[in-house]
Design an enzyme around this catalytic site. Structure first.
Site, PDB file in Angstrom:
ATOM      1  N   ASP A   9      17.465  54.773  -1.577  1.00 31.88           N
ATOM      2  CA  ASP A   9      16.430  55.805  -1.583  1.00 31.88           C
ATOM      3  C   ASP A   9      15.123  55.184  -2.072  1.00 31.88           C
ATOM      4  O   ASP A   9      15.126  54.404  -3.029  1.00 31.88           O
ATOM      5  CB  ASP A   9      16.864  56.952  -2.509  1.00 31.88           C
ATOM      6  CG  ASP A   9      16.029  58.202  -2.325  1.00 31.88           C
ATOM      7  OD1 ASP A   9      14.812  58.141  -2.587  1.00 31.88           O
ATOM      8  OD2 ASP A   9      16.589  59.237  -1.943  1.00 31.88           O
ATOM      9  N   ILE A  10      14.008  55.519  -1.426  1.00 30.65           N
ATOM     10  CA  ILE A  10      12.721  54.944  -1.834  1.00 30.65           C
ATOM     11  C   ILE A  10      12.175  55.597  -3.105  1.00 30.65           C
ATOM     12  O   ILE A  10      11.232  55.089  -3.703  1.00 30.65           O
ATOM     13  CB  ILE A  10      11.670  55.012  -0.705  1.00 30.65           C
ATOM     14  CG1 ILE A  10      11.373  56.452  -0.296  1.00 30.65           C
ATOM     15  CG2 ILE A  10      12.099  54.156   0.476  1.00 30.65           C
ATOM     16  CD1 ILE A  10      10.167  56.595   0.603  1.00 30.65           C
ATOM     17  N   ASN A  42      22.431  67.973  -0.269  1.00 24.84           N
ATOM     18  CA  ASN A  42      21.513  69.102  -0.394  1.00 24.84           C
ATOM     19  C   ASN A  42      21.476  69.826   0.945  1.00 24.84           C
ATOM     20  O   ASN A  42      21.389  69.188   1.994  1.00 24.84           O
ATOM     21  CB  ASN A  42      20.106  68.614  -0.759  1.00 24.84           C
ATOM     22  CG  ASN A  42      20.064  67.978  -2.131  1.00 24.84           C
ATOM     23  OD1 ASN A  42      20.732  68.425  -3.047  1.00 24.84           O
ATOM     24  ND2 ASN A  42      19.300  66.917  -2.260  1.00 24.84           N
ATOM     25  N   VAL A  74      14.688  66.143   4.628  1.00 16.39           N
ATOM     26  CA  VAL A  74      14.929  65.560   5.950  1.00 16.39           C
ATOM     27  C   VAL A  74      16.146  66.281   6.509  1.00 16.39           C
ATOM     28  O   VAL A  74      17.220  66.240   5.913  1.00 16.39           O
ATOM     29  CB  VAL A  74      15.177  64.035   5.875  1.00 16.39           C
ATOM     30  CG1 VAL A  74      15.483  63.473   7.260  1.00 16.39           C
ATOM     31  CG2 VAL A  74      13.971  63.326   5.261  1.00 16.39           C
ATOM     32  N   HIS A 110      22.687  64.047   4.935  1.00 19.96           N
ATOM     33  CA  HIS A 110      22.817  62.785   4.219  1.00 19.96           C
ATOM     34  C   HIS A 110      23.419  63.034   2.849  1.00 19.96           C
ATOM     35  O   HIS A 110      23.174  64.069   2.229  1.00 19.96           O
ATOM     36  CB  HIS A 110      21.467  62.062   4.095  1.00 19.96           C
ATOM     37  CG  HIS A 110      20.378  62.889   3.518  1.00 19.96           C
ATOM     38  ND1 HIS A 110      19.746  63.897   4.236  1.00 19.96           N
ATOM     39  CD2 HIS A 110      19.789  62.877   2.296  1.00 19.96           C
ATOM     40  CE1 HIS A 110      18.811  64.442   3.480  1.00 19.96           C
ATOM     41  NE2 HIS A 110      18.824  63.858   2.290  1.00 19.96           N
ATOM     42  N   HIS A 156      23.752  61.707  -1.014  1.00 16.04           N
ATOM     43  CA  HIS A 156      23.145  60.878  -2.050  1.00 16.04           C
ATOM     44  C   HIS A 156      24.275  60.323  -2.904  1.00 16.04           C
ATOM     45  O   HIS A 156      25.089  61.094  -3.421  1.00 16.04           O
ATOM     46  CB  HIS A 156      22.238  61.719  -2.958  1.00 16.04           C
ATOM     47  CG  HIS A 156      21.072  62.330  -2.264  1.00 16.04           C
ATOM     48  ND1 HIS A 156      19.799  61.810  -2.360  1.00 16.04           N
ATOM     49  CD2 HIS A 156      20.979  63.429  -1.474  1.00 16.04           C
ATOM     50  CE1 HIS A 156      18.972  62.563  -1.660  1.00 16.04           C
ATOM     51  NE2 HIS A 156      19.660  63.550  -1.120  1.00 16.04           N
TER      52      HIS A 156
END
Length: 118
Positions: free
Chosen positions: A32-33, A89, A98, A102, A104
């Site tokens: 993750d950025i 999420n 987004v 996905h 995390h």
């Protein structure tokens, strides 16, 4: 669902650079950025579904592959023994930004509690 490519599809295609942690036939995992823990890796199915509920209803085998990839990431990051969290999420109130499902994978340190911000 919009036909427009998501950010994650562009990352998977190599159009946007990412720090790749793991990839297999069905999933793609990258850092993750904006990490929220010492280890914060996103695991994305290569086939797009809006959220985890849609994925579970449409392709439970792919959901299983995402979770297995999350475990593989934890192994690669050395956090299986100390513990890790896998979070999906779902939609805006949960913080999904987004709309390509996905997971995390968070760990590498003691994590806080869930719920509202104080």
């Amino acid at each position: 669902m919009s036909d427009a490519e998501t950010l994650f599809e562009r990352i998977i295609a190599g159009e946007i650079p990412a720090d790749v942690v793991h990839e297999d036939d069905q999933t793609f995992a990258f850092r993750d950025i904006n990490p929220q823990a010492k280890v914060h890796v996103l695991v994305v199915p290569k086939k797009r579904y809006r959220n985890v509920g849609e994925l579970a209803a449409s392709d439970p085998e792919l959901l299983s592959a995402v979770v297995l990839s999350a475990r593989k990431v934890a192994e690669l990051e050395g956090i299986v023994e100390s513990g890790y969290r896998v979070v999906f999420n779902t939609d805006g109130d949960a913080g999904q930004t987004v709309f390509h499902v996905h997971a995390h994978v968070l760990g590498g340190e003691q994590l806080g509690l869930f719920g509202r911000h104080a």
